[in-house]
Design an enzyme around this catalytic site. Structure first.
Site, PDB file in Angstrom:
ATOM      1  CB  SER A   7      -0.882   0.016   1.249  1.00  0.00           C
ATOM      2  OG  SER A   7      -1.399   1.320   1.433  1.00  0.00           O
ATOM      3  CG  HIS A  31      -3.911  -1.751  -1.276  1.00  0.00           C
ATOM      4  ND1 HIS A  31      -5.002  -2.578  -1.474  1.00  0.00           N
ATOM      5  CD2 HIS A  31      -4.278  -0.899  -0.287  1.00  0.00           C
ATOM      6  CE1 HIS A  31      -5.975  -2.240  -0.638  1.00  0.00           C
ATOM      7  NE2 HIS A  31      -5.561  -1.216   0.096  1.00  0.00           N
ATOM      8  CG  ASP A  33      -5.283   2.323   0.939  1.00  0.00           C
ATOM      9  OD1 ASP A  33      -6.184   1.477   1.025  1.00  0.00           O
ATOM     10  OD2 ASP A  33      -4.098   2.102   1.264  1.00  0.00           O
ATOM     11  CG  MET A  35      -8.665   6.860   2.463  1.00  0.00           C
ATOM     12  SD  MET A  35      -7.776   6.957   4.027  1.00  0.00           S
ATOM     13  CE  MET A  35      -6.895   5.386   3.994  1.00  0.00           C
ATOM     14  CG  HIS A  64      -9.316  -0.343   0.069  1.00  0.00           C
ATOM     15  ND1 HIS A  64      -8.634  -0.407   1.269  1.00  0.00           N
ATOM     16  CD2 HIS A  64     -10.631  -0.440   0.380  1.00  0.00           C
ATOM     17  CE1 HIS A  64      -9.512  -0.527   2.268  1.00  0.00           C
ATOM     18  NE2 HIS A  64     -10.725  -0.536   1.751  1.00  0.00           N
ATOM     19  CG  MET A  66     -11.478   2.848   2.591  1.00  0.00           C
ATOM     20  SD  MET A  66      -9.844   2.872   3.354  1.00  0.00           S
ATOM     21  CE  MET A  66      -8.835   2.908   1.872  1.00  0.00           C
ATOM     22  CG  MET A 135     -11.339  -3.033   5.956  1.00  0.00           C
ATOM     23  SD  MET A 135      -9.900  -2.625   4.936  1.00  0.00           S
ATOM     24  CE  MET A 135      -8.900  -1.638   6.062  1.00  0.00           C
ATOM     25  N   GLY A 140      -8.849   3.889   7.308  1.00  0.00           N
ATOM     26  CA  GLY A 140      -8.586   5.323   7.459  1.00  0.00           C
ATOM     27  C   GLY A 140      -7.109   5.667   7.537  1.00  0.00           C
ATOM     28  CG  PHE A 141      -5.552   7.062   9.959  1.00  0.00           C
ATOM     29  CD1 PHE A 141      -5.037   8.275   9.517  1.00  0.00           C
ATOM     30  CD2 PHE A 141      -6.835   7.025  10.494  1.00  0.00           C
ATOM     31  CE1 PHE A 141      -5.791   9.440   9.615  1.00  0.00           C
ATOM     32  CE2 PHE A 141      -7.594   8.196  10.597  1.00  0.00           C
ATOM     33  CZ  PHE A 141      -7.068   9.396  10.159  1.00  0.00           C
ATOM     34  CG  ASP A 174      -5.971  -2.919   3.660  1.00  0.00           C
ATOM     35  OD1 ASP A 174      -4.889  -2.588   4.178  1.00  0.00           O
ATOM     36  OD2 ASP A 174      -6.654  -2.147   2.951  1.00  0.00           O
ATOM     37  N   GLY A 176      -2.333  -3.654   9.306  1.00  0.00           N
ATOM     38  CA  GLY A 176      -1.452  -4.246  10.309  1.00  0.00           C
ATOM     39  C   GLY A 176      -0.769  -5.534   9.874  1.00  0.00           C
TER      40      GLY A 176
HETATM   41  C1  DX5 Z   1      -6.090   1.597   5.823  1.00  0.00           C
HETATM   42  C2  DX5 Z   1      -5.742   1.221   4.422  1.00  0.00           C
HETATM   43  C3  DX5 Z   1      -4.592   0.314   4.310  1.00  0.00           C
HETATM   44  C4  DX5 Z   1      -3.299   0.856   4.884  1.00  0.00           C
HETATM   45  C5  DX5 Z   1      -2.586  -0.316   5.505  1.00  0.00           C
HETATM   46  O1  DX5 Z   1      -7.377   2.081   5.883  1.00  0.00           O
HETATM   47  O2  DX5 Z   1      -6.832   0.604   3.777  1.00  0.00           O
HETATM   48  O3  DX5 Z   1      -4.404  -0.159   2.996  1.00  0.00           O
HETATM   49  O4  DX5 Z   1      -2.461   1.462   3.966  1.00  0.00           O
HETATM   50  O5  DX5 Z   1      -1.462   0.141   6.157  1.00  0.00           O
HETATM   51  P1  DX5 Z   1      -0.705  -0.757   7.229  1.00  0.00           P
HETATM   52  O6  DX5 Z   1      -0.203  -1.944   6.517  1.00  0.00           O
HETATM   53  O7  DX5 Z   1       0.366   0.142   7.742  1.00  0.00           O
HETATM   54  O8  DX5 Z   1      -1.714  -1.126   8.296  1.00  0.00           O
HETATM   55 ZN    ZN Z   2      -6.433  -0.381   1.858  1.00  0.00          ZN
END
Ligand code: DX5
Ligand code: ZN
Length: 218
Positions: A7, A31, A33, A35, A64, A66, A135, A140-141, A174, A176
């Protein structure tokens, strides 16, 4: 088959071509993201920026979404050339039609579930889906801790896929995912892994991709 999806959320946005190039021989998909600061309290790329990233990525792009209006915008990301477009079930009022629009525009269609959403909510769409994204953090982060408590949901999805012989569906996690957590997610049945900080906070992102794949393949 294992897929590793770096990501770029927390990669160096001043040098995205370089950040994508560095994983291009050891990862499977980039990937991306998206948002909107409404569905989640964070904002990332505009459609114009996304098109630029998709157009210049050395790997196929896994988008992805969001955002609150996936039924309107998902098709744009498919038309822009994403390999895969996932949207949140929680944000969609017509998932079946959106899945079809994504596929008709040439991308694989994915549905994503937030931690509070149960597998049962998506079961009726599994027949049409190319990917289910579970998820393992609140979206979000980047940089949040892996939610081990999501593993029963992954196991349930894997069992459903097996029982219904949906062999072409990818099961993605996705949030952690790291060298410490990927084994647990793989054991639960995930085959497609997003990792942001584990890869890009490392001095050797390509090596982390290789290690993640090796662990998940065991
Ligand atoms: C979070 C994103 C993820 C994020 C994962 O909402 O969808 O794709 O980038 O980041 P890590 O791998 O650091 O949790
Ligand atoms: Zn993601």
């Amino acid at each position: 088959m294992i897929r590793i999806c770096p990501s770029i959320l927390n990669a160096n946005h001043q040098d995205l071509p370089g950040e994508m190039a560095i994983v291009s021989t050891d990862a499977d998909l980039i990937h991306l993201d998206i948002m909107d600061n409404i569905f989640v309290p964070n904002m990332t790329f505009s459609l114009t920026q996304a098109k630029e990233i998709i157009g210049s990525s050395p790997l196929p792009v896994d988008t992805h979404l969001m955002v609150i209006n996936p039924d309107e915008v998902a098709v744009e990301y498919a038309k822009a050339g994403s390999k895969s477009v996932s949207f949140h079930l929680e944000a969609s009022s017509k998932p079946e039609i959106t899945i079809k629009c994504i596929k008709d525009s040439g991308a694989r269609a994915g549905v994503a579930l937030k931690p509070d959403s149960d597998f049962s909510e998506v079961a009726e769409f599994m027949n049409y889906l190319d990917m289910l994204l579970i998820m393992t953090v609140e979206p979000g982060f980047g940089g949040q801790s892996f939610m081990e408590s999501m593993m029963p949901k992954v196991e349930q999805a894997r069992k459903y896929i097996g029982e219904h012989a949906l062999k072409d569906i990818w099961l993605q996690v996705d949030g952690g995912i790291s060298l410490e957590t990927i084994a647990r997610a793989a054991q639960a049945g995930a085959d497609t892994f997003v990792a942001g900080s584990a890869i890009y906070k490392s001095p050797d992102p390509a090596a982390v991709c290789r290690e993640l794949r090796a662990i998940a393949s065991r």
